[in-house]
Design an enzyme around this catalytic site. Structure first.
Site, PDB file in Angstrom:
ATOM      1  N   PHE A  83     -11.381  11.930  10.122  1.00  0.00           N
ATOM      2  CA  PHE A  83     -11.026  12.432  11.449  1.00  0.00           C
ATOM      3  C   PHE A  83     -10.379  13.799  11.315  1.00  0.00           C
ATOM      4  O   PHE A  83      -9.870  14.157  10.254  1.00  0.00           O
ATOM      5  CB  PHE A  83     -10.067  11.456  12.142  1.00  0.00           C
ATOM      6  CG  PHE A  83     -10.708  10.144  12.493  1.00  0.00           C
ATOM      7  CD1 PHE A  83     -11.360   9.969  13.695  1.00  0.00           C
ATOM      8  CD2 PHE A  83     -10.698   9.093  11.578  1.00  0.00           C
ATOM      9  CE1 PHE A  83     -11.985   8.765  14.008  1.00  0.00           C
ATOM     10  CE2 PHE A  83     -11.328   7.884  11.874  1.00  0.00           C
ATOM     11  CZ  PHE A  83     -11.967   7.723  13.097  1.00  0.00           C
ATOM     12  N   GLU A 130      -7.792  -3.807   4.528  1.00  0.00           N
ATOM     13  CA  GLU A 130      -6.529  -3.778   5.268  1.00  0.00           C
ATOM     14  C   GLU A 130      -6.702  -4.434   6.627  1.00  0.00           C
ATOM     15  O   GLU A 130      -7.556  -4.037   7.403  1.00  0.00           O
ATOM     16  CB  GLU A 130      -6.078  -2.324   5.480  1.00  0.00           C
ATOM     17  CG  GLU A 130      -6.035  -1.514   4.206  1.00  0.00           C
ATOM     18  CD  GLU A 130      -5.350  -0.177   4.407  1.00  0.00           C
ATOM     19  OE1 GLU A 130      -4.596  -0.023   5.387  1.00  0.00           O
ATOM     20  OE2 GLU A 130      -5.575   0.713   3.569  1.00  0.00           O
ATOM     21  N   HIS A 170      -0.548  -9.304  16.617  1.00  0.00           N
ATOM     22  CA  HIS A 170       0.607 -10.145  16.929  1.00  0.00           C
ATOM     23  C   HIS A 170       1.844  -9.379  16.492  1.00  0.00           C
ATOM     24  O   HIS A 170       1.777  -8.611  15.528  1.00  0.00           O
ATOM     25  CB  HIS A 170       0.507 -11.463  16.144  1.00  0.00           C
ATOM     26  CG  HIS A 170       1.632 -12.408  16.405  1.00  0.00           C
ATOM     27  ND1 HIS A 170       1.704 -13.177  17.549  1.00  0.00           N
ATOM     28  CD2 HIS A 170       2.742 -12.712  15.678  1.00  0.00           C
ATOM     29  CE1 HIS A 170       2.810 -13.910  17.502  1.00  0.00           C
ATOM     30  NE2 HIS A 170       3.459 -13.635  16.378  1.00  0.00           N
ATOM     31  N   LYS A 219       4.209   3.361   9.583  1.00  0.00           N
ATOM     32  CA  LYS A 219       5.010   4.571   9.791  1.00  0.00           C
ATOM     33  C   LYS A 219       4.225   5.692  10.424  1.00  0.00           C
ATOM     34  O   LYS A 219       4.664   6.312  11.381  1.00  0.00           O
ATOM     35  CB  LYS A 219       5.628   5.014   8.470  1.00  0.00           C
ATOM     36  CG  LYS A 219       6.776   4.117   8.072  1.00  0.00           C
ATOM     37  CD  LYS A 219       7.453   4.579   6.806  1.00  0.00           C
ATOM     38  CE  LYS A 219       8.123   3.422   6.089  1.00  0.00           C
ATOM     39  NZ  LYS A 219       7.181   2.581   5.317  1.00  0.00           N
ATOM     40  N   ASN A 243      -2.477  -5.102   3.344  1.00  0.00           N
ATOM     41  CA  ASN A 243      -3.461  -4.715   2.328  1.00  0.00           C
ATOM     42  C   ASN A 243      -3.688  -5.883   1.371  1.00  0.00           C
ATOM     43  O   ASN A 243      -2.726  -6.487   0.897  1.00  0.00           O
ATOM     44  CB  ASN A 243      -2.947  -3.515   1.519  1.00  0.00           C
ATOM     45  CG  ASN A 243      -2.811  -2.252   2.347  1.00  0.00           C
ATOM     46  OD1 ASN A 243      -2.506  -2.315   3.540  1.00  0.00           O
ATOM     47  ND2 ASN A 243      -3.032  -1.116   1.728  1.00  0.00           N
ATOM     48  N   ARG A 303     -17.363  -0.200  13.726  1.00  0.00           N
ATOM     49  CA  ARG A 303     -17.825   1.180  13.485  1.00  0.00           C
ATOM     50  C   ARG A 303     -17.779   1.451  11.985  1.00  0.00           C
ATOM     51  O   ARG A 303     -17.043   0.784  11.249  1.00  0.00           O
ATOM     52  CB  ARG A 303     -16.929   2.198  14.204  1.00  0.00           C
ATOM     53  CG  ARG A 303     -15.483   2.193  13.729  1.00  0.00           C
ATOM     54  CD  ARG A 303     -14.688   3.338  14.319  1.00  0.00           C
ATOM     55  NE  ARG A 303     -13.256   3.202  14.091  1.00  0.00           N
ATOM     56  CZ  ARG A 303     -12.604   3.704  13.064  1.00  0.00           C
ATOM     57  NH1 ARG A 303     -13.261   4.349  12.104  1.00  0.00           N
ATOM     58  NH2 ARG A 303     -11.294   3.539  12.940  1.00  0.00           N
ATOM     59  N   GLY A 307       0.844  -1.184   0.000  1.00  0.00           N
ATOM     60  CA  GLY A 307       0.000   0.000   0.000  1.00  0.00           C
ATOM     61  C   GLY A 307       0.880   1.234   0.000  1.00  0.00           C
ATOM     62  O   GLY A 307       1.962   1.232  -0.585  1.00  0.00           O
ATOM     63  N   TYR A 311       4.738  -9.583   2.669  1.00  0.00           N
ATOM     64  CA  TYR A 311       4.152  -9.235   1.368  1.00  0.00           C
ATOM     65  C   TYR A 311       4.166 -10.464   0.470  1.00  0.00           C
ATOM     66  O   TYR A 311       5.098 -11.266   0.517  1.00  0.00           O
ATOM     67  CB  TYR A 311       4.957  -8.113   0.702  1.00  0.00           C
ATOM     68  CG  TYR A 311       4.802  -6.775   1.381  1.00  0.00           C
ATOM     69  CD1 TYR A 311       3.621  -6.050   1.266  1.00  0.00           C
ATOM     70  CD2 TYR A 311       5.841  -6.243   2.145  1.00  0.00           C
ATOM     71  CE1 TYR A 311       3.467  -4.832   1.890  1.00  0.00           C
ATOM     72  CE2 TYR A 311       5.704  -5.016   2.771  1.00  0.00           C
ATOM     73  CZ  TYR A 311       4.510  -4.313   2.645  1.00  0.00           C
ATOM     74  OH  TYR A 311       4.370  -3.110   3.271  1.00  0.00           O
TER      75      TYR A 311
END
Ligand code: ADP
Ligand code: MG
Length: 160
Positions: A120, A90, A95, A24, A32, A115, A18, A102
């Site tokens: 935001f 995603e 864990h 990060k 993804n 939800r 992605g 990938y």
């Protein structure tokens, strides 16, 4: 008539790259899934955040007695906070992994919605919402009603 519940929803996808934002910027890596998995989603699944179980197929850490099924939260949608155009799936596995995975296949059972997906005010608010999602998922997945899905044949690794 009540609309039929989409849960439990079983899905398998290949993990693709992605934008690298999960780990990060948000401290929460999300595997993804490929476009084919996204295209197969039923229209009854709203854009939102879901909880359930996830399993990496042919996990290297796998041993014969352990199937390495992890608690997970999955977001499905266009990521309005990032003004995304494409719908993505995603999954954050609850864990700690030492390596990326990938290209591997991921099996997921979605058990319910936490939800709807929203935007935001800032990344901090989004991070807080994600932490709350993880806490809610933790609790919901401890119930016997959720745990019985751990025994699904879906999670049996046929290649072994
Ligand atoms: P991307 O934008 O490429 O998805 P992320 O920052 O979201 O990047 O990181 C996701 C990648 O991190 C996954 O594809 C996987 O290889 C790796 N990863 C490591 N730990 C986890 C985890 N607990 N849950 C999901 N992915 C993880
Ligand atoms: Mg990601």
């Amino acid at each position: 008539m009540m609309p039929k519940s989409p849960f439990p929803y079983f899905l398998i996808g290949t993990i693709v790259r992605g934008f690298g934002r999960g780990s990060k910027e948000l401290g929460c890596p999300t595997a993804n899934l490929d476009e084919k998995a996204v295209e197969q989603l039923p229209s009854t699944l709203n854009e939102g955040v879901y909880y359930g179980w996830g399993q990496l197929v042919n996990d290297d850490d796998d041993d014969e007695n352990q199937r390495n099924i992890y608690k997970m939260v999955t977001s499905i949608g266009t990521n309005p906070f990032y003004h995304g155009e494409k719908k993505t799936i995603e999954t954050h596995l609850m864990h700690k992994f030492t390596d990326d995975f990938y290209g591997k296949q991921l099996k997921v059972i979605l058990l319910g919605e936490l939800r709807p997906m929203t935007t935001f005010a800032n990344a901090n608010e989004l991070m807080r919402a994600i932490q709350k999602d993880i806490q809610n998922a933790e609790r919901l997945l401890d119930s016997e009603n959720s745990r019985r899905y751990l025994r699904e044949t879906f999670f049996e690794n046929l290649s072994k």
